[in-house]
Design an enzyme around this catalytic site. Structure first.
Site, PDB file in Angstrom:
ATOM      1  N   LYS A  67       0.825  -1.208   0.000  1.00 37.08           N
ATOM      2  CA  LYS A  67       0.000   0.000   0.000  1.00 37.08           C
ATOM      3  C   LYS A  67       0.857   1.254   0.000  1.00 37.08           C
ATOM      4  O   LYS A  67       0.566   2.236  -0.700  1.00 37.08           O
ATOM      5  CB  LYS A  67      -0.931  -0.029   1.212  1.00 37.08           C
ATOM      6  CG  LYS A  67      -2.021  -1.098   1.098  1.00 37.08           C
ATOM      7  CD  LYS A  67      -2.712  -1.399   2.410  1.00 37.08           C
ATOM      8  CE  LYS A  67      -3.712  -2.546   2.228  1.00 37.08           C
ATOM      9  NZ  LYS A  67      -4.341  -2.981   3.487  1.00 37.08           N
ATOM     10  N   GLN A 111      -4.771  -1.676   9.581  1.00 40.45           N
ATOM     11  CA  GLN A 111      -4.547  -2.985   8.963  1.00 40.45           C
ATOM     12  C   GLN A 111      -5.113  -4.087   9.851  1.00 40.45           C
ATOM     13  O   GLN A 111      -4.775  -4.196  11.020  1.00 40.45           O
ATOM     14  CB  GLN A 111      -3.040  -3.210   8.744  1.00 40.45           C
ATOM     15  CG  GLN A 111      -2.716  -4.513   8.032  1.00 40.45           C
ATOM     16  CD  GLN A 111      -3.273  -4.560   6.609  1.00 40.45           C
ATOM     17  OE1 GLN A 111      -3.188  -3.590   5.867  1.00 40.45           O
ATOM     18  NE2 GLN A 111      -3.836  -5.691   6.234  1.00 40.45           N
ATOM     19  N   ASP A 134     -11.462   2.396   4.117  1.00 34.97           N
ATOM     20  CA  ASP A 134     -11.783   0.977   3.944  1.00 34.97           C
ATOM     21  C   ASP A 134     -13.287   0.744   3.902  1.00 34.97           C
ATOM     22  O   ASP A 134     -13.740  -0.372   3.635  1.00 34.97           O
ATOM     23  CB  ASP A 134     -11.181   0.153   5.097  1.00 34.97           C
ATOM     24  CG  ASP A 134     -10.012  -0.700   4.632  1.00 34.97           C
ATOM     25  OD1 ASP A 134      -9.814  -0.818   3.411  1.00 34.97           O
ATOM     26  OD2 ASP A 134      -9.296  -1.245   5.489  1.00 34.97           O
TER      27      ASP A 134
END
Length: 324
Positions: A67, A111, A134
């Protein structure tokens, strides 16, 4: 026709059926890089993404590094915050509060998975919905579920780059793959294998918003094969290697394989000093590719799109912050 010509023709036919997520993701990254250049030329801020990593799981570290690399490629400023496995809930909440308040941070990603002593739901809910790239905050989940599916329909479902809120990256990438492969979703029977919050439920809602007739099958479904065999479009996110076999699919089905499963190589497949495993999807690719009109491979299908959509969600969050 010679045997060699016949082999080449067969290979060409199979190749035309493969949805190349790696290539499509590269195209999107180039588009996003140009978009950020235009933003900078107009005096707008550079999008910023903060990534919080807890613990030392190799897979999580690998995903975070990918990422960060994608951020560099497109021109997003990335901020990394790494914590050891024993970090407290209070420490993470304090950092998220700080990032929520920062003007140079437009997206925040935690994460997953987190260590068991941390309350994952509480941490995700502490994110500002506007910075939740997200799409896992309850406000964003509700926005996805509550958009009109009848009557005066919202036009923005055909413009995935300009949705007014964040949608989970993997489902968004699945729909983008279909769009860029000229697969018309409207009016099709779509079957989704899996009901997770990360993939199954959001891709079902996205397909529904695009006028597909959606069936969700899962571990509690009886006669799964029969349901799947009616699908014009099949999205598999079950997490079970080679679950989907040829007899599960109708002729000409479009298959999007979200699964990423590690299986051991046979002794004769192992190269000295090399890996002892390989990554495969939920779909038995070699067995079904001849039956599909289009199919994503694993790896190289949905995976690259997930990160590309994270980059786009971050840019979109930055643009919305400017507008507001």
């Amino acid at each position: 026709m010679s045997r060699m010509q016949s082999t080449r023709l067969f290979s060409s036919i199979i190749s035309s059926r493969i949805i190349d997520g790696k290539s499509i993701a590269a195209d999107i990254r180039n588009e996003l890089k140009e978009e950020i250049c235009q933003m900078n030329e107009q005096g707008q801020p550079t999008p910023g993404l903060a990534v919080i990593l807890v613990g030392s799981r190799r897979d999580s570290q690998t995903y975070v590094n990918m990422k960060k690399r994608a951020c560099r490629q497109v021109g997003i400023t990335s901020f990394g915050y790494d914590y050891d496995e024993n970090v407290t809930q209070a420490e993470l909440m304090a950092k998220i509060s700080e990032l929520n308040a920062r003007d140079d941070v437009h997206g925040i990603l935690v994460q997953l998975p987190l260590p068991l002593h941390l309350d994952e739901h509480a941490i995700l809910e502490h994110l500002s919905p506007k910075k939740d790239v997200d799409g896992l905050h309850s406000v964003n989940v509700a926005n996805l579920a509550m958009q009109s599916t009848h009557g005066n329909r919202a036009d923005h479902w055909t413009d995935l780059a300009n949705l007014p809120f964040a949608v989970p990256c993997t489902p968004l990438g699945c729909l983008e793959l279909l769009d860029r492969s000229n697969v018309d979703v409207a009016g099709k029977n779509a079957v989704v294998i899996g009901r997770s919050n990360l993939v199954g439920l959001p891709i079902s809602l996205l397909l529904l918003h695009r006028e597909a007739t959606v069936t969700i099958v899962h571990s509690g479904t009886k006669d799964i094969e029969q349901h799947v065999s009616r699908g014009d479009i099949v999205v598999s996110a079950a997490g079970q290697a080679h679950l989907v076999q040829p007899n599960w699919l109708k002729e000409g089905a479009v298959v999007v394989d979200v699964g990423m499963n590690s299986v051991d190589l046979r002794p004769d497949e192992v190269v000295e000093g090399g890996k002892t495993y390989k990554l495969v999807g939920d779909v038995d690719f070699d067995a079904v590719v001849g039956k599909c009109s289009k199919i994503t491979p694993v790896p190289g299908g949905v995976g690259p799109m997930t990160i590309a959509m994270l980059m786009r969600n971050t840019i979109s969050a930055c643009k919305r912050s400017i507008e507001n």
